[in-house]
Scaffold this motif. Structure first.
Motif, PDB file in Angstrom:
ATOM      1  N   ARG A   1       0.828  -1.197   0.000  1.00  0.00           N
ATOM      2  CA  ARG A   1       0.000   0.000   0.000  1.00  0.00           C
ATOM      3  C   ARG A   1       0.875   1.265   0.000  1.00  0.00           C
ATOM      4  O   ARG A   1       1.855   1.348   0.734  1.00  0.00           O
ATOM      5  N   MET A   2       0.489   2.248  -0.814  1.00  0.00           N
ATOM      6  CA  MET A   2       1.195   3.522  -0.878  1.00  0.00           C
ATOM      7  C   MET A   2       0.238   4.649  -0.502  1.00  0.00           C
ATOM      8  O   MET A   2      -0.979   4.538  -0.648  1.00  0.00           O
ATOM      9  N   GLN A   3       0.805   5.749  -0.043  1.00  0.00           N
ATOM     10  CA  GLN A   3       0.006   6.912   0.351  1.00  0.00           C
ATOM     11  C   GLN A   3       0.578   8.172  -0.303  1.00  0.00           C
ATOM     12  O   GLN A   3       1.795   8.385  -0.295  1.00  0.00           O
TER      13      GLN A   3
ATOM     14  N   GLU B   1       3.341   1.649   3.625  1.00  0.00           N
ATOM     15  CA  GLU B   1       4.713   1.150   3.551  1.00  0.00           C
ATOM     16  C   GLU B   1       5.618   2.112   2.793  1.00  0.00           C
ATOM     17  O   GLU B   1       6.838   2.007   2.853  1.00  0.00           O
ATOM     18  N   GLY B   2       5.017   3.021   2.069  1.00  0.00           N
ATOM     19  CA  GLY B   2       5.787   4.005   1.323  1.00  0.00           C
ATOM     20  C   GLY B   2       4.893   5.152   0.899  1.00  0.00           C
ATOM     21  O   GLY B   2       3.659   5.084   1.017  1.00  0.00           O
ATOM     22  N   TYR B   3       5.503   6.213   0.385  1.00  0.00           N
ATOM     23  CA  TYR B   3       4.766   7.430   0.070  1.00  0.00           C
ATOM     24  C   TYR B   3       5.117   7.928  -1.323  1.00  0.00           C
ATOM     25  O   TYR B   3       6.221   7.711  -1.833  1.00  0.00           O
ATOM     26  N   LEU B   4       4.140   8.610  -1.913  1.00  0.00           N
ATOM     27  CA  LEU B   4       4.348   9.328  -3.167  1.00  0.00           C
ATOM     28  C   LEU B   4       4.222  10.816  -2.873  1.00  0.00           C
ATOM     29  O   LEU B   4       3.228  11.254  -2.281  1.00  0.00           O
ATOM     30  N   ALA B   5       5.210  11.591  -3.257  1.00  0.00           N
ATOM     31  CA  ALA B   5       5.162  13.039  -3.080  1.00  0.00           C
ATOM     32  C   ALA B   5       4.354  13.638  -4.225  1.00  0.00           C
ATOM     33  O   ALA B   5       4.762  13.552  -5.387  1.00  0.00           O
ATOM     34  N   TYR B   6       3.200  14.204  -3.889  1.00  0.00           N
ATOM     35  CA  TYR B   6       2.273  14.728  -4.888  1.00  0.00           C
ATOM     36  C   TYR B   6       2.392  16.248  -4.945  1.00  0.00           C
ATOM     37  O   TYR B   6       1.861  16.954  -4.091  1.00  0.00           O
ATOM     38  N   PHE B   7       3.108  16.736  -5.948  1.00  0.00           N
ATOM     39  CA  PHE B   7       3.217  18.177  -6.168  1.00  0.00           C
ATOM     40  C   PHE B   7       1.939  18.618  -6.877  1.00  0.00           C
ATOM     41  O   PHE B   7       1.801  18.477  -8.084  1.00  0.00           O
ATOM     42  N   GLN B   8       1.016  19.164  -6.092  1.00  0.00           N
ATOM     43  CA  GLN B   8      -0.348  19.346  -6.567  1.00  0.00           C
ATOM     44  C   GLN B   8      -0.679  20.768  -6.984  1.00  0.00           C
ATOM     45  O   GLN B   8      -1.245  20.990  -8.050  1.00  0.00           O
ATOM     46  N   ALA B   9      -0.393  21.751  -6.141  1.00  0.00           N
ATOM     47  CA  ALA B   9      -0.963  23.088  -6.306  1.00  0.00           C
ATOM     48  C   ALA B   9      -0.443  23.787  -7.561  1.00  0.00           C
ATOM     49  O   ALA B   9       0.761  23.891  -7.791  1.00  0.00           O
ATOM     50  N   TYR B  10      -1.374  24.250  -8.367  1.00  0.00           N
ATOM     51  CA  TYR B  10      -1.070  24.983  -9.590  1.00  0.00           C
ATOM     52  C   TYR B  10      -0.270  24.116 -10.566  1.00  0.00           C
ATOM     53  O   TYR B  10      -0.501  22.921 -10.651  1.00  0.00           O
ATOM     54  N   SER B  11       0.696  24.709 -11.296  1.00  0.00           N
ATOM     55  CA  SER B  11       1.351  23.982 -12.401  1.00  0.00           C
ATOM     56  C   SER B  11       2.803  23.707 -12.049  1.00  0.00           C
ATOM     57  O   SER B  11       3.659  24.589 -12.143  1.00  0.00           O
ATOM     58  N   ASN B  12       3.087  22.452 -11.682  1.00  0.00           N
ATOM     59  CA  ASN B  12       4.356  22.109 -11.046  1.00  0.00           C
ATOM     60  C   ASN B  12       5.490  21.793 -12.010  1.00  0.00           C
ATOM     61  O   ASN B  12       6.505  21.222 -11.607  1.00  0.00           O
ATOM     62  N   THR B  13       5.311  22.169 -13.278  1.00  0.00           N
ATOM     63  CA  THR B  13       6.426  22.137 -14.234  1.00  0.00           C
ATOM     64  C   THR B  13       6.592  23.499 -14.899  1.00  0.00           C
ATOM     65  O   THR B  13       7.316  23.618 -15.885  1.00  0.00           O
ATOM     66  N   TYR B  14       5.931  24.515 -14.351  1.00  0.00           N
ATOM     67  CA  TYR B  14       5.939  25.819 -14.998  1.00  0.00           C
ATOM     68  C   TYR B  14       7.102  26.665 -14.504  1.00  0.00           C
ATOM     69  O   TYR B  14       7.232  26.923 -13.305  1.00  0.00           O
TER      70      TYR B  14
ATOM     71  N   PRO C   1      13.953   8.985   2.213  1.00  0.00           N
ATOM     72  CA  PRO C   1      14.006   7.504   2.235  1.00  0.00           C
ATOM     73  C   PRO C   1      12.639   6.824   2.183  1.00  0.00           C
ATOM     74  O   PRO C   1      12.558   5.664   1.760  1.00  0.00           O
ATOM     75  N   LEU C   2      11.583   7.506   2.591  1.00  0.00           N
ATOM     76  CA  LEU C   2      10.259   6.891   2.586  1.00  0.00           C
ATOM     77  C   LEU C   2       9.451   7.216   1.332  1.00  0.00           C
ATOM     78  O   LEU C   2       8.374   6.648   1.121  1.00  0.00           O
ATOM     79  N   VAL C   3       9.967   8.104   0.511  1.00  0.00           N
ATOM     80  CA  VAL C   3       9.265   8.499  -0.713  1.00  0.00           C
ATOM     81  C   VAL C   3       9.724   7.596  -1.851  1.00  0.00           C
ATOM     82  O   VAL C   3      10.903   7.556  -2.194  1.00  0.00           O
TER      83      VAL C   3
END
Length: 322
Positions: A19-21, A81-94, A127-129
């Motif tokens: 499971r990931m969060q 057991e592990g995490y995903l870093a979600y760069f969410q707000a607005y446009s995260n490649t701009y 380490p947890l991402v």
């Protein structure tokens, strides 16, 4: 138990074996339709504050948000057991412009790929991402950025989620998206050509659109090169241009109640490509942000249970009528 739809949770379990969060991050990015590059004031429905968890603010470093997010989820949910870093707000490649920026948009403006990499680095090194998820617009994905993500995807899970919202160009103009549907198609094709996980967001309830139209739209959506998909019902947020539009004339808006939305979304998913992992069926905003509230204070997990029960009542599943 029969799985009535292909859940994003199970997709991640297949990828990671556990499971990931997701940990939501606001790294202070802006958007090209907020700083004058393609427009001002952003999409008419947009207020990211309505979607950010309490620990998530650009005044904090990415590392601090990650650590607080891990503690938040440990206390609220069972441990992942592990995490995903979600760069969410607005446009995260701009890579925003320095000139003409106001207020929040002047806080963390980046102008080079190296600065972009520096923002992501605390998540990449944690380490947890185990992966990063990048929320962005389809017009902010130049080739050299995709080359960076493709290289990174050889080391960890990388997903790029783009806001499409509607396949209709007239709707996109009306809500001030600043791009057309073909731009989204092109972006998805480029993402998948680099063997990067591709996700997309759609909104049901935008003005002048109807359930009958969306049930036809799914034929086109099914052809998109997607791995995952996320749906939101339109929510009228206080202080947005959409609120002004709605109060001036509500007739162009389709007013979903929870029951009519559940009935619609099951109809829609019956027609949906069964290979698309569904991350969300609906959005959830704290009631204090809502100018119009048809659903009360019911949480998303309750809505999800109702949707699954409707699948079971009908004896149907994702893609049955695809």
């Amino acid at each position: 138990m029969v799985e009535r739809y292909f859940s994003y949770k199970n997709y991640l379990i297949r990828q990671f074996g556990t499971r990931m969060q997701k940990l939501t991050i606001d790294a202070g990015f802006t958007c090209p339709n907020r700083d004058g590059t393609v427009g001002w004031n952003g999409c008419t429905y947009c207020d990211n504050e309505a979607f950010n968890p309490s620990y998530c603010t650009p005044q904090k470093s990415v590392l601090q948000q990650l650590e607080e997010g891990i503690e938040f989820h440990k206390n609220r949910y069972r441990r992942a057991e592990g995490y995903l870093a979600y760069f969410q707000a607005y446009s995260n490649t701009y890579l925003g412009r320095m000139d003409g920026l106001r207020g929040r948009d002047a806080m963390h403006c980046v102008s080079t790929l190296e600065q972009l990499k520096e923002i992501y680095q605390p998540a990449i090194e944690h380490p947890l991402v185990k992966g990063i998820v990048i929320g962005t617009r389809p017009d902010c994905l130049e080739e050299y950025k995709l080359d960076f993500f493709a290289e990174l995807s050889q080391k960890m899970f990388v997903s790029i989620e783009i806001g499409i919202e509607s396949i209709h160009d007239e709707t996109l103009r009306r809500i001030n998206r600043g791009h057309d549907f073909q731009c989204a198609i092109d972006a998805l094709q480029k993402i998948r050509a680099k063997n990067i996980h591709a996700g997309a967001h759609f909104i049901f309830g935008l003005p002048e659109e109807t359930p009958e139209l969306w049930k036809e739209d799914v034929k086109i959506i099914n052809t998109l090169p997607l791995n995952s998909i996320k749906f939101h019902q339109l929510q009228i947020i206080r202080g947005t241009q959409m609120e002004k539009d709605y109060l001036a004339d509500s007739k162009p808006f389709y007013p979903f109640t929870m029951d009519t939305y559940i009935d619609f979304i099951v109809d829609f998913v019956e027609r949906l490509n069964p290979d698309f992992a569904i991350e969300r069926f609906a959005g959830e905003v704290p009631p204090r942000f809502l100018a119009v509230n048809h659903w009360g204070t019911i949480r998303y997990d309750v809505v999800l249970q109702k949707i699954v029960k409707e699948f079971e009542r009908r004896g149907t599943w994702q893609g049955k009528g695809c």
